[in-house]
Structures are given as structure tokens and as C-alpha cells.
Design an enzyme around this catalytic site. Sequence first.
Site, PDB file in Angstrom:
ATOM      1  N   ARG A  86      11.108   5.660   1.018  1.00 49.94           N
ATOM      2  CA  ARG A  86      10.642   4.354   0.538  1.00 49.94           C
ATOM      3  C   ARG A  86       9.348   3.978   1.241  1.00 49.94           C
ATOM      4  NH1 ARG A  86      13.004  -0.866  -1.124  1.00 49.94           N
ATOM      5  NH2 ARG A  86      11.174  -2.131  -1.503  1.00 49.94           N
ATOM      6  N   ARG A  96      11.152   3.424  -6.965  1.00 49.26           N
ATOM      7  CA  ARG A  96      11.469   3.655  -5.561  1.00 49.26           C
ATOM      8  C   ARG A  96      12.654   4.595  -5.446  1.00 49.26           C
ATOM      9  NH1 ARG A  96      12.347  -2.602  -4.812  1.00 49.26           N
ATOM     10  NH2 ARG A  96      10.216  -2.299  -5.370  1.00 49.26           N
ATOM     11  N   ASP A  99      16.538   1.404  -2.606  1.00 51.26           N
ATOM     12  CA  ASP A  99      16.412  -0.021  -2.310  1.00 51.26           C
ATOM     13  C   ASP A  99      17.783  -0.490  -1.819  1.00 51.26           C
ATOM     14  OD1 ASP A  99      15.232  -2.539  -2.176  1.00 51.26           O
ATOM     15  OD2 ASP A  99      15.674  -3.021  -4.257  1.00 51.26           O
ATOM     16  N   ASP A 101      19.520  -3.951  -0.361  1.00 49.07           N
ATOM     17  CA  ASP A 101      19.323  -5.388  -0.155  1.00 49.07           C
ATOM     18  C   ASP A 101      20.599  -6.048   0.335  1.00 49.07           C
ATOM     19  OD1 ASP A 101      16.650  -5.507  -1.029  1.00 49.07           O
ATOM     20  OD2 ASP A 101      17.258  -5.721  -3.115  1.00 49.07           O
TER      21      ASP A 101
END
Length: 163
Positions: A86, A96, A99, A101
Amino acid sequence: MNRYLIALGSNQRHVRFGSPVAILRAALAQLGAQGLLVEAVSPVMHSRPVGPSQREYANGAAVVVTDLEPPELLDLLQNIENVFGRRRQGQRWRSRTLDLDIVLWTGGGWADDRLTIPHAEFRKRDFVLRPAAQIAPGWRDPLTVLTVKHLFSRLTRRASAPR
């Protein structure tokens, strides 16, 4: 101990880890290898990209348990993203490899210059709420006090309502 709901996404192959689905599996293994207890994992779903990316995403969610506070967990997640290739430069919402989160945590809300919990956009995103509702349906959003299941129901009802 803190419990976190983590959203996972990938829409780019990686030379070592493979397809986006394989990347999510490898990322979950990496979370465990870094000392997080992976308590629950959703099935992987596929979604259309947000923004200019043309590639379909593989998305999922996990509930993890750790003694890390939110900024420490953010650092760990960003380090894992870096291991998976990333890069945080250029256009927002581009393709990407990985990810990760932080969506929710058992501590309620958190806000500083690097991180906001609950995640600002999670209530609007099917690709976050659908997998989250499968593994954490009763988890409450500290701002709306609605459960993840209820938020998902509202989102999908709104999306299917006649215009």
C-alpha cells in the site's frame, strides 16, 4: 482488552500474495501473527469501487481483540498495509492492494488528527455494513446508538426504495 471492528478491502493483485481474496486471507493471518486475536471473520463479498478506480473490490470484516489503544492499532494496520504494498500518495480512492480501516471499537468514539472512530463513512457503505452485519449485528454505533444490523437494514431499504 479492546475489541475492534475492522473493514478489509483489496482490488489489486499482489505478486507474492495473489488475488484480492487471497490478500484478505493473508492480511487476516498477519493480524493474528501481530498478536491480535481474530475473533470473527465475515465471508468475502465483491463490490464496485468508490471513486475513479475501475477494479472490483473484495471486501470483508473482522472483529479483533487486543490491548492496543486506537492510535497504536492504526499504526499496526498501516504497517501491515505497507507490507502488502500500500502506498499513500496520489489520488484518493485509487486501486490498492490492501485497505484496513478501524470502523468501531468497544471504547465508543475516538477522534484525533489521524483517526476518527466510528469511521466517518461506514453508515453509507454497503461493502462495510454487509460483512459487518454478518459478524457483529448487535454492535452499536456510539453516535446513532443503532446496531450494525439496523444500520445495514436502513441502508439497503433506502437503496431498494422506489424513486
